[in-house]
Design a protein around this motif. Structure first.
Motif, PDB file in Angstrom:
ATOM      1  N   THR A 284      15.118  47.295  38.205  1.00  0.00           N
ATOM      2  CA  THR A 284      14.568  48.036  37.073  1.00  0.00           C
ATOM      3  C   THR A 284      13.079  47.741  36.958  1.00  0.00           C
ATOM      4  OG1 THR A 284      14.869  48.511  34.719  1.00  0.00           O
ATOM      5  CG2 THR A 284      15.063  46.213  35.388  1.00  0.00           C
ATOM      6  N   SER A 285      12.357  48.654  36.358  1.00  0.00           N
ATOM      7  CA  SER A 285      10.895  48.528  36.266  1.00  0.00           C
ATOM      8  C   SER A 285      10.427  47.273  35.531  1.00  0.00           C
ATOM      9  CB  SER A 285      10.311  49.775  35.587  1.00  0.00           C
ATOM     10  OG  SER A 285      10.600  50.925  36.338  1.00  0.00           O
ATOM     11  N   PRO A 286      11.057  46.864  34.403  1.00  0.00           N
ATOM     12  CA  PRO A 286      10.577  45.653  33.731  1.00  0.00           C
ATOM     13  C   PRO A 286      10.540  44.421  34.627  1.00  0.00           C
ATOM     14  CG  PRO A 286      12.032  46.850  32.277  1.00  0.00           C
ATOM     15  CD  PRO A 286      12.092  47.545  33.606  1.00  0.00           C
ATOM     16  N   ASN A 287      11.502  44.276  35.526  1.00  0.00           N
ATOM     17  CA  ASN A 287      11.509  43.119  36.421  1.00  0.00           C
ATOM     18  C   ASN A 287      10.307  43.130  37.366  1.00  0.00           C
ATOM     19  OD1 ASN A 287      13.892  42.570  35.177  1.00  0.00           O
ATOM     20  ND2 ASN A 287      15.182  42.737  36.989  1.00  0.00           N
ATOM     21  N   ILE A 288       9.969  44.303  37.857  1.00  0.00           N
ATOM     22  CA  ILE A 288       8.819  44.421  38.752  1.00  0.00           C
ATOM     23  C   ILE A 288       7.528  44.100  38.001  1.00  0.00           C
ATOM     24  CG2 ILE A 288       7.502  46.027  40.198  1.00  0.00           C
ATOM     25  CD1 ILE A 288      10.143  47.530  40.682  1.00  0.00           C
ATOM     26  N   VAL A 289       7.409  44.662  36.795  1.00  0.00           N
ATOM     27  CA  VAL A 289       6.183  44.469  36.014  1.00  0.00           C
ATOM     28  C   VAL A 289       6.035  43.008  35.592  1.00  0.00           C
ATOM     29  CG1 VAL A 289       4.946  45.132  33.927  1.00  0.00           C
ATOM     30  CG2 VAL A 289       6.211  46.856  35.212  1.00  0.00           C
TER      31      VAL A 289
ATOM     32  N   LEU B 267       8.020  52.990  49.119  1.00  0.00           N
ATOM     33  CA  LEU B 267       7.309  54.010  49.877  1.00  0.00           C
ATOM     34  C   LEU B 267       6.801  55.118  48.972  1.00  0.00           C
ATOM     35  CD1 LEU B 267       9.749  54.310  52.934  1.00  0.00           C
ATOM     36  CD2 LEU B 267       7.680  52.908  52.732  1.00  0.00           C
ATOM     37  N   LEU B 268       7.556  55.404  47.909  1.00  0.00           N
ATOM     38  CA  LEU B 268       7.184  56.458  46.970  1.00  0.00           C
ATOM     39  C   LEU B 268       7.477  55.998  45.552  1.00  0.00           C
ATOM     40  CD1 LEU B 268       8.704  59.660  48.683  1.00  0.00           C
ATOM     41  CD2 LEU B 268       6.272  59.070  48.535  1.00  0.00           C
ATOM     42  N   PRO B 269       6.706  56.466  44.575  1.00  0.00           N
ATOM     43  CA  PRO B 269       7.087  56.227  43.178  1.00  0.00           C
ATOM     44  C   PRO B 269       8.410  56.921  42.866  1.00  0.00           C
ATOM     45  CG  PRO B 269       4.819  57.025  43.354  1.00  0.00           C
ATOM     46  CD  PRO B 269       5.444  57.196  44.698  1.00  0.00           C
ATOM     47  N   VAL B 270       9.120  56.411  41.880  1.00  0.00           N
ATOM     48  CA  VAL B 270      10.424  56.982  41.531  1.00  0.00           C
ATOM     49  C   VAL B 270      10.293  58.461  41.177  1.00  0.00           C
ATOM     50  CG1 VAL B 270      12.367  56.846  39.934  1.00  0.00           C
ATOM     51  CG2 VAL B 270      11.264  54.759  40.724  1.00  0.00           C
ATOM     52  N   SER B 271       9.272  58.811  40.412  1.00  0.00           N
ATOM     53  CA  SER B 271       9.113  60.204  39.982  1.00  0.00           C
ATOM     54  C   SER B 271       8.931  61.130  41.185  1.00  0.00           C
ATOM     55  CB  SER B 271       7.928  60.335  39.028  1.00  0.00           C
ATOM     56  OG  SER B 271       6.751  59.808  39.626  1.00  0.00           O
ATOM     57  N   VAL B 272       8.103  60.734  42.135  1.00  0.00           N
ATOM     58  CA  VAL B 272       7.848  61.569  43.317  1.00  0.00           C
ATOM     59  C   VAL B 272       9.104  61.662  44.184  1.00  0.00           C
ATOM     60  CG1 VAL B 272       6.484  61.784  45.433  1.00  0.00           C
ATOM     61  CG2 VAL B 272       5.393  61.040  43.308  1.00  0.00           C
TER      62      VAL B 272
ATOM     63  N   ALA C 213      15.878  59.427  48.892  1.00  0.00           N
ATOM     64  CA  ALA C 213      15.083  59.166  47.686  1.00  0.00           C
ATOM     65  C   ALA C 213      15.232  57.721  47.238  1.00  0.00           C
ATOM     66  CB  ALA C 213      15.495  60.127  46.567  1.00  0.00           C
ATOM     67  N   ILE C 214      16.465  57.219  47.285  1.00  0.00           N
ATOM     68  CA  ILE C 214      16.723  55.843  46.847  1.00  0.00           C
ATOM     69  C   ILE C 214      16.066  54.840  47.793  1.00  0.00           C
ATOM     70  CG2 ILE C 214      18.559  54.128  46.591  1.00  0.00           C
ATOM     71  CD1 ILE C 214      20.322  56.377  45.484  1.00  0.00           C
ATOM     72  N   VAL C 215      16.166  55.084  49.100  1.00  0.00           N
ATOM     73  CA  VAL C 215      15.536  54.183  50.080  1.00  0.00           C
ATOM     74  C   VAL C 215      14.020  54.174  49.890  1.00  0.00           C
ATOM     75  CG1 VAL C 215      15.057  53.862  52.530  1.00  0.00           C
ATOM     76  CG2 VAL C 215      17.387  54.347  51.772  1.00  0.00           C
ATOM     77  N   ALA C 216      13.452  55.352  49.654  1.00  0.00           N
ATOM     78  CA  ALA C 216      12.004  55.450  49.474  1.00  0.00           C
ATOM     79  C   ALA C 216      11.529  54.653  48.266  1.00  0.00           C
ATOM     80  CB  ALA C 216      11.586  56.912  49.331  1.00  0.00           C
TER      81      ALA C 216
END
Length: 590
Positions: free
Chosen positions: A154-159, A415-420, A407-410
């Protein structure tokens, strides 16, 4: 507090009260809140519609479209039949859904894991004749819990990992989150399986006319071909695919011999089966059994237009009355296939081409989307309210799963932002014709996307006016009077309280420096406090707007704003009770 801060709190309070009241639909409440925020000046005019360009709106909209593509492919139904063919109890179905989505969320983006499993939830709901709302919110909560277990979940863990590196020079690693996250995921999953009944049963809001159509006695015919999965198997094996909602009324062999469809009758190449049931059950039989309903005839000659199937009623002036499709040469003259017929109060037992059509018969006609409206007018047929009729459509099998997997691997490898990545996956679903172009906007939940877009600038006003800073200052004053466990609990609860009004990543960016400074002032190490912020930001169980997973299930589940705290509030208490001692054990504070 300054006047803008007071106004920001006031607008937020009024908005939340209107959501809980439930008198007006959530998108209308959100739009009114934006207008109020503009009127009192806490949202600048040039930022009023900034939410429409926010990544969260793109992620949720794309995930809805990707999920629809997975569902339309039918591959999840095949997976259920293969791996859990006899799973019928509601609690056992819920256990499978929540556990799988929780584990998947530890290794892929939690909204991706949820998008994979939503079609299976709908299949289970159809099988058990229950509302999907029983499954969807527990699955969304499970995806949030699963995301706590790893750095990429999840994003909070990365941030928060980045914030720790900036503060101490050392970032959290991939599995630093696992001990506490796994304990929370296990405790939360058990809670959801034991107390899912706290959630009221809902039906999807904003139903259309097609949901009032209840035709269960369509007759169609299908041929066993060389690659049919039921070739050489029995009628009983074929019937398992329908879930009990369709039957074989007759078997025609060698064109003339009519056989009684006994359960142990073995199916052979070129057998013609007369099938009766509702459209969804007939579609499951045809698609999973790989039967042919069109004789390899594609409706119409225009290959640039997509093929559609439409339900229509034969009107009193129809040229079909008194004719059979065979005598009328329906396909040769009009380029449409007759796929099914339903007649009120009568069971049809003849081949489709030989049924003499009558006034009031409901027929399913397949043809080109561009020409079939004019053909219906020419034939004197009245189309029913449009709904998805998949009988006779071409399926893409593994293609949508491959698109989602890419999409999930990317996203997992950065490799890509989630939105892209998810936007590309949604476009891929359309380019590869997994979802027909005409159904793209039907798959998007407009009210949900509008609510998200207009709420983003309203929620951001808490940050821009400095209202969140006021909260942080009060927390610091209160923390000096508390023991270590109390101070840690305070930060965790504060992060939980803030994240519904900011997105979860923004919550970490606002709260993590406050938590680190807070820990330093009290003489504690910052790791446990930073972890508490990440957990609080990742555990919004109280609203549909704090995390995109909660938003994703709101429309399909028919949930109200007030439904979330019914299940989410006790789950939040459980998270606090489990997280605080686990954090103190895994991350010593002194």
């Amino acid at each position: 507090m300054t006047t803008p801060q007071i106004l920001s709190f006031a607008v937020t309070f009024v908005m939340m009260a209107a959501f809980v009241w439930g008198r007006y639909r959530y998108d209308l409440v959100a739009a009114a809140a934006l207008l109020l925020a503009l009127a009192v000046g806490i949202v600048p005019f040039d930022e009023a519609f900034s939410g429409f360009s926010d990544d969260i709106v793109i992620i949720v909209g794309s995930a809805l479209l990707v999920s629809a593509g997975i569902a339309r492919s039918g591959i999840m139904e095949v997976a259920i039949k293969r791996f859990v063919p006899n799973l019928s109890g509601v609690r056992s179905q819920l256990a499978l859904l929540v556990i799988v989505v929780t584990i998947l969320s530890a290794f892929v983006k939690n909204i991706g894991a949820l998008a994979i499993m939503i079609p299976i939830a709908f299949q289970f709901a159809r099988r058990s004749s229950i509302s999907p709302s029983i499954f969807l919110m527990p699955m969304a909560f499970g995806s949030l819990l699963g995301g706590l277990m790893t750095q990429v979940g999840t994003s909070p863990n990365i941030v928060v990992s980045r914030v720790r590196e900036e503060l101490t020079g050392t970032a959290f690693t991939m599995f630093d989150f696992t001990p506490v996250g796994a304990a929370l995921a296990a405790a939360g999953t058990i809670f959801l399986l034991l107390f899912y009944w706290l959630l009221p049963v809902r039906e999807k809001l904003g139903g259309s006319l097609n949901e009032a159509i209840d035709i269960k006695n369509y007759l169609t015919e299908a041929r066993i071909v060389s690659d049919s999965t039921v070739l050489g198997k029995t009628v009983a094996d074929l019937m398992k695919l329908s879930g009990g909602d369709a039957i074989v009324t007759s078997i025609l062999r060698n064109r003339t011999m009519r056989m009684t469809p006994l359960p142990d009758a073995v199916l052979k190449v070129n057998d013609i089966l007369l099938l009766e049931g509702d459209p969804e059950a007939l579609d499951r039989l045809v698609s999973q059994g790989k039967l042919s309903v069109t004789g390899n005839r594609v409706g119409g000659g225009d290959t640039t237009s997509e093929t559609v199937a439409i339900e229509a009623v034969i009107g009193e002036s129809s040229s079909l009355i008194g004719w059979t499709a065979q005598r009328l040469a329906l396909y040769d003259r009009f380029n449409v296939n007759l796929l099914a017929v339903s007649r009120r109060g009568e069971r049809l037992d003849r081949r489709l081409a030989e049924i003499e059509l009558r006034l009031g018969d409901v027929v399913v006609l397949q043809g080109n989307a561009a020409t079939i409206p004019e053909i219906l007018r020419e034939l004197g047929c009245l189309p029913l309210a449009e709904r998805a009729i998949l009988l006779g459509s071409v399926r893409k099998g593994i293609v949508p799963v491959m698109i989602l997997a890419l999409a999930i691997v990317a996203t997992a490898f950065g490799l890509l932002p989630v939105s892209v990545a998810f936007f590309a996956a949604a476009v891929g679903m359309v380019l590869f014709k997994v979802i027909p172009v005409r159904e793209v906007y039907q798959s998007l939940d407009g009210p949900i996307l509008l609510m998200l877009a207009v709420l983003i600038p309203v929620s951001d006003s808490l940050r821009s006016t400095g209202a969140t800073g006021v909260i942080a200052g009060e927390l610091a004053k209160l923390g000096t009077t508390l023991p270590a466990s109390g101070a840690l609990m305070l930060i965790l609860v504060a992060a939980m309280a803030v994240t519904p009004f900011l997105n979860n990543a923004a919550t970490v960016l606002v709260m993590a420096p406050i938590a680190a400074e807070f820990a330093g002032d009290l003489g504690y190490r910052p790791e446990a406090f930073l972890m508490a912020v990440a957990i609080g930001a990742g555990c919004d169980f109280l609203t549909p707007i704090g995390h995109q997973c909660n938003t994703l299930v709101m429309g399909p589940g028919g949930y109200r704003f007030s439904d979330y705290p019914r299940l989410g509030l006790p789950l939040s208490f459980l998270v606090v009770i489990v997280a605080v001692p686990m954090l103190m054990i895994v991350w010593p504070m002194n």
